[in-house]
Enzyme design. Structure first.
Site, PDB file in Angstrom:
ATOM      1  N   CYS A 282      -6.823  24.612  12.239  1.00  0.00           N
ATOM      2  CA  CYS A 282      -6.483  26.114  11.668  1.00  0.00           C
ATOM      3  C   CYS A 282      -5.431  26.661  11.035  1.00  0.00           C
ATOM      4  CB  CYS A 282      -6.793  27.147  12.597  1.00  0.00           C
ATOM      5  SG  CYS A 282      -8.338  27.020  13.523  1.00  0.00           S
TER       6      CYS A 282
ATOM      7  N   HIS B 102      -5.614  33.479   8.332  1.00  0.00           N
ATOM      8  CA  HIS B 102      -6.642  32.500   8.738  1.00  0.00           C
ATOM      9  C   HIS B 102      -7.870  33.427   9.229  1.00  0.00           C
ATOM     10  CE1 HIS B 102      -8.942  29.638  10.561  1.00  0.00           C
ATOM     11  NE2 HIS B 102      -8.421  30.014  11.913  1.00  0.00           N
TER      12      HIS B 102
ATOM     13  N   ASN C 179     -15.693  31.114  10.764  1.00  0.00           N
ATOM     14  CA  ASN C 179     -14.305  30.174  10.783  1.00  0.00           C
ATOM     15  C   ASN C 179     -14.395  28.931  10.209  1.00  0.00           C
ATOM     16  OD1 ASN C 179     -12.073  28.858  11.516  1.00  0.00           O
ATOM     17  ND2 ASN C 179     -11.654  29.784  13.500  1.00  0.00           N
TER      18      ASN C 179
END
Length: 336
Positions: A116, A263, A293
């Site tokens: 991530c 993020h 995501n």
């Protein structure tokens, strides 16, 4: 010493839209359950029946757009940094595939495996190459094909409902003005929590022969695992720390933030950070509702969309921040 500046941005997402209601064909879930916990309404998944997209192909498509918007050609790119957790192959990495797909010269290419926070790490690596004068234009890509490795069942829903596919890319170019471009990047890790968000195998510690020999239908080691509450609690702390660290390093206050692009891990995390820093909706860009995501791709996709929508202007202070598996986290402070 030079600065580096983003001169081109691009994104690509698969055409196939998977809504929360669509997921009900594989698992016991609901639109309400998913939105309440994550803020996600839909995501893009590669449809292998209608598309030849892979992690590298999506990255190349996003990169081509970024290069054109930078007013450059593929021959102007000196180096490739490719961030992903889902490469086409165990090895080699996606960077060399992009070099081939875009028919570039024999320039160098490296892969960043920081999940991530991968794009932040990749941006920092590229920034150092340009600051030292080694390269003039570096292509930084974040791309993920999550759908190919998700467990589409009720057992796997805690992870599967969250993730989507897509790619984003930027061209980082040499900037003579030290008050423009990337002002600083800040990177951290805490490996003692590595197993709280991980995918154990196949790996050299648990290779294919071992998995096949046991042939255990309940073996979940090759599916992603996430301790959701544990990750959430650490994320909100580390996000805040990374942002404050970046602001302090540049003598900025939270009131100086023109655009924060976190993020896209969970809308609830982004909303918590927004409230803590007392930022308005116009100062934070979120698109997890549409894409889920996308790990290393989430920041460059969101950054590209924010720029396309006119939400980022010359002179703005743009803050990028990420937290994820590893644990790893970081931030980047940019004067647009």
């Amino acid at each position: 010493m030079y600065n580096s500046r983003i001169t081109g941005l691009g994104k690509y997402v698969p055409e196939n839209v998977v809504t929360n209601d669509d997921l009900k064909q594989w698992m016991d879930t609901s639109d309400e359950w998913i939105q309440e916990r994550t803020g996600i309404k839909e995501r893009r998944w590669i449809d292998p029946k209608t598309s030849d997209d892979t992690t590298s192909i999506m990255g190349a498509k996003a990169a081509k757009i970024a290069i054109e918007r930078a007013g450059l050609t593929k021959d102007d790119i000196d180096f490739i940094v490719f961030a992903t957790l889902s490469p086409d192959m165990y090895f080699p990495g996606g960077g060399v595939r992009v070099q081939e797909l875009l028919e570039m010269d024999t320039i160098g290419a490296i892969d960043v495996r920081n999940q991530c926070s991968g794009f932040i790490y990749g941006l920092s690596v590229a920034d150092q190459f340009i600051k030292t004068g080694m390269y003039k234009n570096v292509l930084v890509i974040g791309s993920e094909n999550h759908s190919g490795g998700l467990e589409r069942s009720t057992r796997g829903r805690g992870v599967t409902v969250i993730f989507g596919d897509g790619a984003g890319a930027v061209v980082l170019s040499r900037e003579e003005d030290n008050f423009k471009g990337i002002l600083s990047t800040h990177l951290h890790s805490e490996g003692k929590h590595a197993k709280e968000l991980a995918l154990e195998g196949p790996s050299t510690g648990r290779w294919v022969d071992t998995i096949m020999e046991k042939n255990d239908p309940d073996d979940v080691s090759y599916y992603p695992y996430m301790n959701g509450q544990f990750v959430f609690k650490h994320a909100v702390v580390r996000f805040s720390e990374a942002i404050v660290e970046g602001l302090n390093a540049n003598n900025l206050q939270k009131e100086d933030i023109d655009m924060l692009i976190p993020h896209q891990a969970n809308l609830r995390i982004a909303q918590f950070i927004q409230k803590k820093f007392r930022l308005s909706d116009d100062q934070v860009y979120n698109n997890i509702m549409r894409y889920g995501n996308t790990t290393a791709a989430s920041i460059p996709i969101a950054l590209t969309e924010a720029w396309e929508d006119g939400k980022i202007k010359e002179g703005d202070n743009v803050v990028l921040a990420a937290f994820g598996s590893g644990f790893t986290w970081g931030s980047a402070i940019i004067k647009w």
